[in-house]
Design an enzyme around this catalytic site. Structure first.
Site, PDB file in Angstrom:
ATOM      1  N   LYS A 177       9.569  -0.933  14.266  1.00  0.00           N
ATOM      2  CA  LYS A 177      10.138  -0.817  12.913  1.00  0.00           C
ATOM      3  C   LYS A 177      11.065   0.096  13.044  1.00  0.00           C
ATOM      4  O   LYS A 177      12.325   0.151  12.629  1.00  0.00           O
ATOM      5  CB  LYS A 177       9.136   0.083  11.961  1.00  0.00           C
ATOM      6  CG  LYS A 177       8.038  -1.253  11.510  1.00  0.00           C
ATOM      7  CD  LYS A 177       7.141  -0.069  10.489  1.00  0.00           C
ATOM      8  CE  LYS A 177       5.879  -0.879   9.981  1.00  0.00           C
ATOM      9  NZ  LYS A 177       4.862  -0.205   9.313  1.00  0.00           N
ATOM     10  N   LYS A 231       0.686  -1.291  -0.101  1.00  0.00           N
ATOM     11  CA  LYS A 231       0.039   0.001   0.061  1.00  0.00           C
ATOM     12  C   LYS A 231       0.986   1.273  -0.119  1.00  0.00           C
ATOM     13  O   LYS A 231       0.694   1.878  -0.789  1.00  0.00           O
ATOM     14  CB  LYS A 231      -1.079  -0.019   1.235  1.00  0.00           C
ATOM     15  CG  LYS A 231      -1.879   1.172   1.490  1.00  0.00           C
ATOM     16  CD  LYS A 231      -2.895   1.014   2.414  1.00  0.00           C
ATOM     17  CE  LYS A 231      -3.398   2.328   2.933  1.00  0.00           C
ATOM     18  NZ  LYS A 231      -4.463   2.467   4.162  1.00  0.00           N
ATOM     19  N   GLY A 281      -5.080  -1.815   5.020  1.00  0.00           N
ATOM     20  CA  GLY A 281      -3.790  -3.022   4.455  1.00  0.00           C
ATOM     21  C   GLY A 281      -4.851  -4.497   5.013  1.00  0.00           C
ATOM     22  O   GLY A 281      -4.803  -5.355   3.870  1.00  0.00           O
ATOM     23  N   ARG A 282      -5.602  -4.439   6.113  1.00  0.00           N
ATOM     24  CA  ARG A 282      -5.813  -5.868   6.517  1.00  0.00           C
ATOM     25  C   ARG A 282      -7.185  -6.065   5.788  1.00  0.00           C
ATOM     26  O   ARG A 282      -7.904  -7.119   5.903  1.00  0.00           O
ATOM     27  CB  ARG A 282      -5.943  -6.041   7.895  1.00  0.00           C
ATOM     28  CG  ARG A 282      -6.507  -4.852   8.568  1.00  0.00           C
ATOM     29  CD  ARG A 282      -6.008  -4.907  10.022  1.00  0.00           C
ATOM     30  NE  ARG A 282      -6.682  -3.920  10.988  1.00  0.00           N
ATOM     31  CZ  ARG A 282      -6.011  -2.753  11.016  1.00  0.00           C
ATOM     32  NH1 ARG A 282      -4.882  -2.631  10.358  1.00  0.00           N
ATOM     33  NH2 ARG A 282      -6.543  -1.689  11.757  1.00  0.00           N
ATOM     34  N   GLU A 309      10.570  -4.703   4.611  1.00  0.00           N
ATOM     35  CA  GLU A 309      10.791  -6.114   3.923  1.00  0.00           C
ATOM     36  C   GLU A 309      10.273  -6.122   2.587  1.00  0.00           C
ATOM     37  O   GLU A 309      11.083  -6.967   1.869  1.00  0.00           O
ATOM     38  CB  GLU A 309       9.727  -6.815   4.968  1.00  0.00           C
ATOM     39  CG  GLU A 309       9.918  -6.902   6.452  1.00  0.00           C
ATOM     40  CD  GLU A 309       9.264  -5.686   7.241  1.00  0.00           C
ATOM     41  OE1 GLU A 309       9.087  -4.876   6.754  1.00  0.00           O
ATOM     42  OE2 GLU A 309       9.228  -6.144   8.481  1.00  0.00           O
ATOM     43  N   HIS A 351      -5.644 -33.643  17.211  1.00  0.00           N
ATOM     44  CA  HIS A 351      -4.864 -34.438  17.721  1.00  0.00           C
ATOM     45  C   HIS A 351      -3.569 -33.684  18.185  1.00  0.00           C
ATOM     46  O   HIS A 351      -2.230 -33.946  18.421  1.00  0.00           O
ATOM     47  CB  HIS A 351      -4.057 -35.492  16.472  1.00  0.00           C
ATOM     48  CG  HIS A 351      -5.191 -36.196  16.153  1.00  0.00           C
ATOM     49  ND1 HIS A 351      -5.350 -37.709  16.628  1.00  0.00           N
ATOM     50  CD2 HIS A 351      -6.308 -36.273  15.227  1.00  0.00           C
ATOM     51  CE1 HIS A 351      -6.420 -38.137  16.130  1.00  0.00           C
ATOM     52  NE2 HIS A 351      -6.903 -37.210  15.186  1.00  0.00           N
ATOM     53  N   GLU A 390      -4.818  -6.832  14.678  1.00  0.00           N
ATOM     54  CA  GLU A 390      -4.247  -5.403  14.303  1.00  0.00           C
ATOM     55  C   GLU A 390      -5.398  -4.578  14.366  1.00  0.00           C
ATOM     56  O   GLU A 390      -5.150  -3.284  14.822  1.00  0.00           O
ATOM     57  CB  GLU A 390      -3.646  -5.404  12.740  1.00  0.00           C
ATOM     58  CG  GLU A 390      -2.649  -4.449  12.715  1.00  0.00           C
ATOM     59  CD  GLU A 390      -1.954  -4.587  11.291  1.00  0.00           C
ATOM     60  OE1 GLU A 390      -0.525  -4.552  11.584  1.00  0.00           O
ATOM     61  OE2 GLU A 390      -2.478  -4.291  10.259  1.00  0.00           O
TER      62      GLU A 390
HETATM   63  O1  F6P Z   1       3.101  -2.923   9.697  1.00  0.00           O
HETATM   64  C1  F6P Z   1       1.772  -3.373   9.621  1.00  0.00           C
HETATM   65  C2  F6P Z   1       1.290  -2.598   8.351  1.00  0.00           C
HETATM   66  O2  F6P Z   1       1.218  -1.599   8.094  1.00  0.00           O
HETATM   67  C3  F6P Z   1       0.019  -3.683   8.022  1.00  0.00           C
HETATM   68  O3  F6P Z   1      -0.971  -2.576   8.700  1.00  0.00           O
HETATM   69  C4  F6P Z   1      -0.029  -3.499   6.380  1.00  0.00           C
HETATM   70  O4  F6P Z   1      -0.853  -4.624   5.894  1.00  0.00           O
HETATM   71  C5  F6P Z   1       1.479  -4.116   6.152  1.00  0.00           C
HETATM   72  O5  F6P Z   1       2.278  -3.475   7.158  1.00  0.00           O
HETATM   73  C6  F6P Z   1       2.045  -3.736   4.938  1.00  0.00           C
HETATM   74  O6  F6P Z   1       1.919  -2.632   4.544  1.00  0.00           O
HETATM   75  P1  F6P Z   1       2.022  -2.275   3.125  1.00  0.00           P
HETATM   76  O7  F6P Z   1       1.160  -2.634   2.330  1.00  0.00           O
HETATM   77  O8  F6P Z   1       2.194  -0.509   3.113  1.00  0.00           O
HETATM   78  O9  F6P Z   1       3.350  -2.779   2.547  1.00  0.00           O
END
Ligand code: F6P
Length: 550
Positions: A514, A211, A273-274, A217, A390, A359
């Site tokens: 972060k 987003k 995002g979620r 990452e 199990h 979240e």
């Molecule tokens: O760190 C949490 C977060 O902001 C989530 O809410 C989001 O889904 C994820 O990181 C990834 O964010 P982006 O889509 O901006 O890379």
């Protein structure tokens, strides 16, 4: 009282009435509730679209449900719901509208944000995604060397990974089996390594999903993927255009990365995002299942959106599920909530729900910034049955914790199983029904004794029962049913946040880690002297960093 004179949630008369009712309910057993009402198993049920919900095995009476609905009315859940659907900026800490429901609205709907109808933009992006997906699926879209794309690697994390990865697994039976689709999220280099090690770069498309397009990452993995691709193809930057597309709200950053913005699929800051996998973030899924199936999934979401928006409180499934969660969290001391799908295809379902729920509702201050003194979101956990049976079900059956659970199952297996495997479905579902039965009714000491069990073993073989569950049963796991299920949980989470008066749509809690990771990284690479960062570390982290380096 809050600073603005509003009554605190747990001082409201409706809350107090629930607490008193809980006292009166005491240790009433589900056995008694069923014995007292022979029709309970059919009346404590709801039907929403293709979903049949049985909440008869919940520790509730008509009075409980009425009191819970009064709490929802007092906290104006419906008012906040309507404000969300209208596009008001109910995410107050980020000053944003919350409009994932617009992502699945029909073409002729009108939903405005800041006076602009967003529905035409939504459909323009869906159409662009559909056209692109068809080009990839048909082989018309080729890589740099002219080979058609056979591998899709989605690079994203959190909401930019969990949703499409979960849905891809859920709908595997509907996917093009000749396409390899993988999801890379972890900044651990092993994730990307394993995802690409057996792929032909010439046939590989990277879908970079972010987003913000600033998530460390994702940008790190995307940069490494670009290096891998160019190295494998022995090509220059010009090869990127055919092998990288972006899903983002941030065109500038996409351009900076070197992806042609013509190959960017847009979404908007009013999509959390979620809550985003039914937006452009679903592109990998759309390529895998095709645009028609994707639209069926959106229709499933929309069906439950409309149900949530219009169904009366007594028949409103997300409202009911949300209120039940509050009932156990605040009046039974439940700390967690298990989601147990009896479908191998839903292997990532609970992991997806973890972000959606935890979240959203893992908050400890209310909308006014006041600390809450009531429980908020539960720990959500679970894996597909029967594997869990199990492993950890022992604790649910005979442990000391209150663990409300949702059991999700399907009347039919997916279509293309061999006949012998289709037959296994009855065994799977026999387990599904048996578990909620055992959890609810247990086995009394007398029943155990009647089996001739030695007296000293009776306590060990007794099942207390009275463990609350909801059963969600659908005919088949179709794209539409998946959409219905996800929307059901999205709105459940919404209901809880509304009652708790928290902002379910921000996620400030992920920020600190972060920032600190950025500070610690140079200490790991350069040592404690790195730009004064070493001195800022506490003694434990400093020692750990030293141990890591040596
Ligand atoms: O760190 C949490 C977060 O902001 C989530 O809410 C989001 O889904 C994820 O990181 C990834 O964010 P982006 O889509 O901006 O890379």
């Amino acid at each position: 009282m809050n600073a603005d004179g509003r009554t605190r949630l747990n001082q409201r008369p409706e809350w107090v009435a629930l607490a008193e009712h809980r006292e009166r309910l005491g240790s009433t057993h589900l056995r008694e509730l069923f014995a007292g009402d022979p029709a309970r198993g059919t009346t404590y049920t709801l039907r929403v679209g293709d979903l049949y919900l049985d909440y008869s095995k919940q520790l509730v009476t008509d009075e409980t449900l009425a009191l819970l609905r009064e709490l929802a009315a007092a906290t104006d859940v419906a008012g906040l719901r309507d404000a969300m659907f209208r596009g008001e900026k109910i995410n107050t800490t980020e000053d944003r509208a919350v409009l994932h429901t617009a992502l699945r609205a029909p073409r002729d709907a009108v939903i405005e944000v800041d006076g602009e109808n967003v529905v035409p933009q939504v459909h323009a992006v869906l159409d662009k995604m559909a056209a692109f997906s068809e080009r990839v699926r048909s082989g018309e879209w080729t890589g740099h060397t002219g080979k058609p794309i056979r591998n899709i690697v989605n690079i994203g994390i959190g909401g930019s990974d969990l949703g499409p990865a979960m849905a891809y697994e859920a709908l595997r039976a509907y996917t093009r089996r000749d396409l390899t689709v993988r999801f890379v999220s972890n900044v651990d280099g092993a994730d990307l390594h394993e995802a690409v090690r057996d792929l032909d770069a010439a046939e590989t498309l990277f879908v970079v999903a972010s987003k913000t397009f600033t998530t460390i990452e994702t940008i790190t993995n995307a940069t490494s993927a670009r290096e891998w691709l160019l190295g494998e193809l022995k090509a220059g930057q010009e090869a990127v255009a055919q092998h990288f597309v972006a899903l983002s709200t941030n065109a500038e950053k996409v351009k900076d990365f070197g992806i042609d913005t013509a190959n960017m699929f847009e979404f908007w800051d009013w999509v959390g995002g979620r809550y985003s996998y039914d937006s452009a973030i679903g592109l990998s899924l759309m390529i895998a299942i095709g645009p028609d199936r994707f639209r069926e999934m959106l229709d499933g979401f929309h069906l439950v959106d409309e149900h949530f928006r219009t169904a009366p409180p007594e028949e409103n499934a997300p409202l009911l599920l949300g209120l039940l969660g509050i009932w156990y969290g605040s009046f039974f001391g439940a700390q967690s909530h298990a989601v147990l799908p009896y479908s191998h295809y839903l292997s990532r379902f609970t992991a997806y729900l973890q972000q959606l729920d935890m979240e959203s509702n893992g908050k400890s201050v209310d909308r006014d910034g006041e600390p809450v003194d009531w429980q908020t979101g539960p720990v959500v956990w679970g894996t597909p049955g029967t594997n869990g049976q199990h492993a950890y079900y022992q604790l649910i059956h005979q442990g000391t914790k209150v663990i409300p659970a949702d059991f999700i199952g399907f009347a039919k297996p997916v279509a293309d199983l061999a006949p012998g495997l289709v037959a296994q479905h009855d065994l799977l579902m026999a387990n599904f029904f048996a578990q909620t039965q055992a959890l609810a009714f247990g086995k009394t000491p007398d029943e155990v004794r009647a089996e001739g069990v030695a007296e000293e073993l009776v306590p060990h073989k007794t099942f207390q029962g009275n463990h609350p569950t909801t059963t969600v049963l659908a005919d088949e796991l179709t794209p539409s049913v998946l959409g219905q299920l996800i929307a059901l949980y999205e709105h459940k989470v919404f209901v809880q946040g509304a009652v708790w008066n928290i902002d379910s749509f921000d996620q400030w809690g992920v920020e600190l880690g972060k920032v600190l990771a950025k500070r610690i990284e140079p200490v790991l690479t350069e040592g404690e002297g790195a730009a004064g960062e070493g001195e800022r570390l506490d003694s434990s982290t400093a020692a750990l960093a030293r141990a890591y380096r040596t």
